[in-house]
Each structure stands twice: as structure tokens, then as C-alpha cells.
Design a protein around this motif. Structure first.
Motif, PDB file in Angstrom:
ATOM      1  N   GLU A 144      12.191   6.235 -16.328  1.00 37.82           N
ATOM      2  CA  GLU A 144      12.845   7.446 -15.826  1.00 37.82           C
ATOM      3  C   GLU A 144      12.016   8.693 -16.136  1.00 37.82           C
ATOM      4  O   GLU A 144      12.010   9.651 -15.354  1.00 37.82           O
ATOM      5  N   ARG A 145      11.329   8.700 -17.257  1.00 41.89           N
ATOM      6  CA  ARG A 145      10.437   9.833 -17.560  1.00 41.89           C
ATOM      7  C   ARG A 145       9.334   9.931 -16.515  1.00 41.89           C
ATOM      8  O   ARG A 145       9.018  11.021 -16.023  1.00 41.89           O
ATOM      9  N   MET A 146       8.727   8.793 -16.166  1.00 44.67           N
ATOM     10  CA  MET A 146       7.666   8.804 -15.153  1.00 44.67           C
ATOM     11  C   MET A 146       8.179   9.329 -13.825  1.00 44.67           C
ATOM     12  O   MET A 146       7.520  10.147 -13.157  1.00 44.67           O
ATOM     13  N   ARG A 147       9.351   8.859 -13.426  1.00 43.02           N
ATOM     14  CA  ARG A 147       9.920   9.306 -12.149  1.00 43.02           C
ATOM     15  C   ARG A 147      10.248  10.798 -12.188  1.00 43.02           C
ATOM     16  O   ARG A 147      10.031  11.517 -11.206  1.00 43.02           O
ATOM     17  N   MET A 148      10.766  11.280 -13.284  1.00 41.66           N
ATOM     18  CA  MET A 148      11.067  12.704 -13.410  1.00 41.66           C
ATOM     19  C   MET A 148       9.799  13.550 -13.293  1.00 41.66           C
ATOM     20  O   MET A 148       9.820  14.661 -12.752  1.00 41.66           O
ATOM     21  N   LEU A 149       8.682  12.996 -13.781  1.00 36.35           N
ATOM     22  CA  LEU A 149       7.392  13.686 -13.699  1.00 36.35           C
ATOM     23  C   LEU A 149       6.779  13.623 -12.301  1.00 36.35           C
ATOM     24  O   LEU A 149       5.732  14.238 -12.059  1.00 36.35           O
ATOM     25  N   GLY A 150       7.406  12.870 -11.401  1.00 32.13           N
ATOM     26  CA  GLY A 150       6.926  12.827 -10.022  1.00 32.13           C
ATOM     27  C   GLY A 150       6.127  11.604  -9.655  1.00 32.13           C
ATOM     28  O   GLY A 150       5.647  11.489  -8.516  1.00 32.13           O
ATOM     29  N   ALA A 151       5.955  10.658 -10.584  1.00 28.23           N
ATOM     30  CA  ALA A 151       5.178   9.455 -10.290  1.00 28.23           C
ATOM     31  C   ALA A 151       6.040   8.443  -9.535  1.00 28.23           C
ATOM     32  O   ALA A 151       7.256   8.395  -9.709  1.00 28.23           O
ATOM     33  N   GLU A 152       5.386   7.631  -8.727  1.00 27.52           N
ATOM     34  CA  GLU A 152       6.046   6.488  -8.108  1.00 27.52           C
ATOM     35  C   GLU A 152       5.819   5.276  -9.001  1.00 27.52           C
ATOM     36  O   GLU A 152       4.672   4.898  -9.257  1.00 27.52           O
ATOM     37  N   VAL A 153       6.899   4.669  -9.483  1.00 29.93           N
ATOM     38  CA  VAL A 153       6.802   3.490 -10.337  1.00 29.93           C
ATOM     39  C   VAL A 153       7.053   2.259  -9.470  1.00 29.93           C
ATOM     40  O   VAL A 153       8.112   2.126  -8.857  1.00 29.93           O
ATOM     41  N   ARG A 154       6.065   1.362  -9.410  1.00 34.01           N
ATOM     42  CA  ARG A 154       6.175   0.160  -8.596  1.00 34.01           C
ATOM     43  C   ARG A 154       6.348  -1.060  -9.505  1.00 34.01           C
ATOM     44  O   ARG A 154       5.390  -1.489 -10.169  1.00 34.01           O
ATOM     45  N   PRO A 155       7.550  -1.642  -9.549  1.00 33.28           N
ATOM     46  CA  PRO A 155       7.767  -2.839 -10.367  1.00 33.28           C
ATOM     47  C   PRO A 155       6.971  -4.027  -9.810  1.00 33.28           C
ATOM     48  O   PRO A 155       6.884  -4.214  -8.595  1.00 33.28           O
ATOM     49  N   VAL A 156       6.401  -4.812 -10.706  1.00 33.31           N
ATOM     50  CA  VAL A 156       5.576  -5.966 -10.330  1.00 33.31           C
ATOM     51  C   VAL A 156       6.355  -7.231 -10.668  1.00 33.31           C
ATOM     52  O   VAL A 156       6.824  -7.399 -11.801  1.00 33.31           O
ATOM     53  N   VAL A 157       6.480  -8.125  -9.695  1.00 29.46           N
ATOM     54  CA  VAL A 157       7.310  -9.314  -9.879  1.00 29.46           C
ATOM     55  C   VAL A 157       6.496 -10.603  -9.927  1.00 29.46           C
ATOM     56  O   VAL A 157       7.055 -11.693  -9.953  1.00 29.46           O
ATOM     57  N   SER A 158       5.175 -10.493  -9.966  1.00 31.16           N
ATOM     58  CA  SER A 158       4.342 -11.698 -10.058  1.00 31.16           C
ATOM     59  C   SER A 158       4.134 -12.087 -11.511  1.00 31.16           C
ATOM     60  O   SER A 158       4.306 -11.287 -12.430  1.00 31.16           O
ATOM     61  N   GLY A 159       3.757 -13.361 -11.733  1.00 33.33           N
ATOM     62  CA  GLY A 159       3.414 -13.846 -13.073  1.00 33.33           C
ATOM     63  C   GLY A 159       4.550 -13.682 -14.060  1.00 33.33           C
ATOM     64  O   GLY A 159       5.718 -13.968 -13.762  1.00 33.33           O
TER      65      GLY A 159
END
Length: 394
Positions: A150-165
């Protein structure tokens, strides 16, 4: 005398190099050609030093931990990287790399993150510089490090969850590299540790070396000498450890003790103790020690700490271990948790789970009353409170 720094080919002894796909060759070679001149330029040093002082809040304190010292029979100083802006050492590196990216004319940033501290630091400097930022994070880590997401998103970054491995740091790094491959011309990859192809391990170590530079100056003021007897740091990829030891590498009187994540034990399949369990191989662009099976397939690491469950190790640390310059301890989950609570109760400092592994080394070493020990608290423990509370309820 051994040379523990990178050579002109990008190797630390047998470890290092740049093993990258052809599409990234141009971007990596440009960085190799230009990074030293950028980092050593008067313009970069002026801006980097200004931001470290006025934005990050450096120098970070070197705190004499009196109650902890009394318990372990030596003089323990804590290098308080947890007091930096964003709460960890990661900001030292991202401030430097965003300035490098700007010098190279890049317009977009990608990063990987495990515990989320590097992602937050990358998002922070992108907000500061007005650059778009995409952070790749394993779905497992997204769930256990929700606050940092949530901190990253508030700072304006796009957080992409990775579902491999295993959906942790290794997999996030894979996806960040894939993104970089798809956008080599306008994108700069801010790697968060001393891993990846040359020149990243050396560049990150140089940027983090502000830690050891300050330790020398602060110890001279506190103890009348610039060098400690022992340095202790946790090591996953190895950036806070590299920064802690950088200016002491060539002094054999300074003993280097590193703590990697033992997980449930190195005799179990649930561990991330790469140095104890790994063998030579190539991962994410560098030749280093890796956790792999007999067919060369990467084994999934495990640690209670989201920042230490990486199946490799930075080539600098692999070299320090093989040359016996550093002694490495596998600190298990329970040992790290006990050490975290001990520091909290004795000194009123809640460390990150990563730093707790470094604290877990203290009971393993017999110190003398005159020994000066500097231990780097790489981050603060806010992000790990849910894990700590679960432990306390057991």
C-alpha cells in the motif's frame, strides 16, 4: 594481499560476470562503460550527498547498545539503517541509481522486491523525480507484506503481483528482467541488491558503502579508532552487508560475520541458506552460488523473512566466503525471532526480520570484554509485526 573488489571483467574471483540475453546486451554494456565515470563525477557526488543528507537523513546513528553489550560481554554498536527515510538501507541505493538512470536518459523504472523495502525505496525516488515505476512482487510476499504494498501504491508505483514459481523474490526478479527485455531502450532496472549482471553488484556495493564510510568516522569519535573487531550483517542478496564491510575488506583484523536465512534448518528442505547449501551456477545474469538440484534446476528457498528467501547470493559474498574472508552463519527462523524480541526488550528497538538474523549471530560467538562489535540493523520491524505477533501467540 587478496583483492576482494570486482575486476575489470566484472568478476570477484570466480564469481560474477554478465550473462544477459542479446536484447539487453546494449543496455548492460552502456551501463558498464559509464557507471564508474557517473558515480565519480563531481555532479553526481554533489547531488547524491545532498539527497543522502537532506532527504534520507544521513548519517544514520551508530548507537552504543549498552544492555545488549552487557549480555554478550563486549561493546556492541548498532548501525541504525532502520532510521533512514523509508525505514531501511535500501534508499541509499535507489537514490543513487535513479540519478544514474537520469544521466543515461531513461524515462521509466522497473524494480523487484521481496520484503517490500526496496520496492518502497524505488517508488519513493520515482515519486521524487517524477518517473513512472513498476514494481514486481511475488504474490506470497504481497500477502505477507501488505503495508509495504500500500505504501508503494500511495507513492504512485504500479505493483504487479507475480504468480509463477514460489511467488517470492526470485520470481519477482524473473518478471522484472522480462519487462526490461521488452523495453530496453527507455527503461532502467533498479536492482535492489548486490546481485544481477555486472556492473550491478559493484554499483550497488559502491552506493551502499556510505554505511561503512560512516562507521569508520563514527567509531573514531566513539572509540578513538576507525576499525571494529567484528562486523555483523544479514545477507540475502547482500546489499546491506556489502555496504557494511566495503571499507574494511582489506583489513584482516576486522572479522566479518554474515547471517543467512536457515529457515527451519539446513538439514531440512525449508531453508534459504545459499552459502551453506549452494553450488556454482548462473542466475539472474551472474555466476554465483545457488540452491539447485543435480540437474541444475533452482530449488525454492524458504525463510520466515521475505527479504532473505532468495536462492542465490551476491558474487561478492560468494567470493568472501570461498576466500574465508567472511564467516557465514545459518540462522534459523526461531533464532531470528528470539533475537528480535531480545533487542526489542533490551533496547526498545524493533528490528526487521532480516536484521533479526544478524542479531541471531550474537549467541554463537564468544566475545571478549574489549571487542568492539558493529551490527547493522538494516531495517525497522513495522512491516513484520503480524509475523512477530503470531510468534508471540505460540
Amino acid at each position: 594481499m587478496n583483492d576482494y573488489r570486482v575486476d575489470e571483467r566484472g568478476y570477484y574471483g570466480a564469481f560474477g560476470g554478465a550473462y544477459v540475453p542479446e536484447i539487453l546486451r546494449g543496455a548492460v554494456e552502456e551501463l558498464q562503460r559509464r557507471y564508474v565515470s557517473i558515480l565519480e563525477s563531481a555532479e553526481f557526488r554533489r547531488e547524491f550527498d545532498r539527497l543522502l543528507r537532506d532527504y534520507v537523513g544521513r548519517p544514520s546513528p551508530l548507537y552504543p547498545a549498552e544492555r545488549l553489550s552487557e549480555k554478550y560481554g563486549c561493546r556492541i554498536y548498532l548501525k541504525r539503517e532502520d532510521l533512514n527515510h523509508t525505514g531501511a538501507h535500501k534508499i541509499n541505493n535507489t537514490v543513487g541509481q535513479i540519478l544514474v538512470a537520469r544521466q543515461l536518459g531513461k524515462r521509466r523504472i522497473v524494480a523487484e522486491t521481496g520484503a517490500g523495502q526496496h520496492g518502497v525505496a524505488a517508488a519513493t525516488v520515482c515519486a521524487l523525480m517524477g518517473m513512472p515505476c513498476v514494481v514486481y512482487m511475488g504474490k506470497t510476499d504481497v500477502e505477507r507484506q501488505r503495508m509495504n504494498v500500500e505504501r508503494m501504491r500511495m507513492l504512485g508505483a504500479e505493483v504487479r503481483p507475480v504468480v509463477s514459481g514460489n511467488m517470492t523474490l526470485k520470481d519477482a526478479t524473473n518478471e522484472a528482467i522480462r519487462d526490461w527485455c521488452a523495453h530496453p531502450d527507455d527503461t532502467y532496472y533498479i536492482i535492489g541488491s548486490t546481485v544481477g549482471p555486472h556492473p550491478y553488484p559493484d554499483m550497488v556495493a559502491r552506493l551502499q558503502s556510505v554505511i561503512s564510510e560512516e562507521i569508520r568516522r563514527q567509531l573514531l569519535e566513539c572509540e578513538g579508532r576507525p576499525n571494529p573487531d567484528y562486523l555483523i550483517a544479514c545477507v540475502g542478496g547482500g546489499s546491506n552487508a556489502a555496504g557494511t564491510v566495503y571499507h574494511f575488506l582489506d583489513d584482516p583484523t576486522v572479522k566479518i560475520l554474515l547471517a543467512e536465512a536457515g529457515g527451519l534448518g539446513i538439514d531440512t528442505p525449508m531453508s534459504a541458506a545459499t552459502i551453506h547449501l549452494g553450488c556454482k551456477g548462473i542466475l539472474h545474469g551472474a555466476h554465483t552460488l545457488l540452491m539447485q538440484d543435480e540437474d541444475g534446476q533452482i530449488l525454492e528457498p524458504y525463510s520466515i523473512s521475505a527479504g532473505l528467501d532468495y536462492p542465490g547470493i551476491g558474487p561478492l559474498h560468494a567470493h568472501l566466503f570461498t576466500e574465508r574472508r567472511a564467516e557465514v552463519f545459518a540462522v534459523n527462523d526461531d533464532e531470528a525471532l528470539r533475537a528480535a524480541y531480545e533487542l526489542t526488550r533490551l533496547e526498545g528497538i524493533i528490528p526487521a526480520l532480516e536484521s533479526a538474523h544478524a542479531l541471531g549471530v550474537l549467541p554463537r560467538v564468544k566475545f571478549s570484554l574489549q571487542d568492539v562489535v558493529v551490527l547493522t540493523v538494516s531495517g525497522r520491524g513495522d512491516k513484520d509485526l503480524e509475523t512477530y505477533l503470531k510468534y508471540m501467540e505460540r
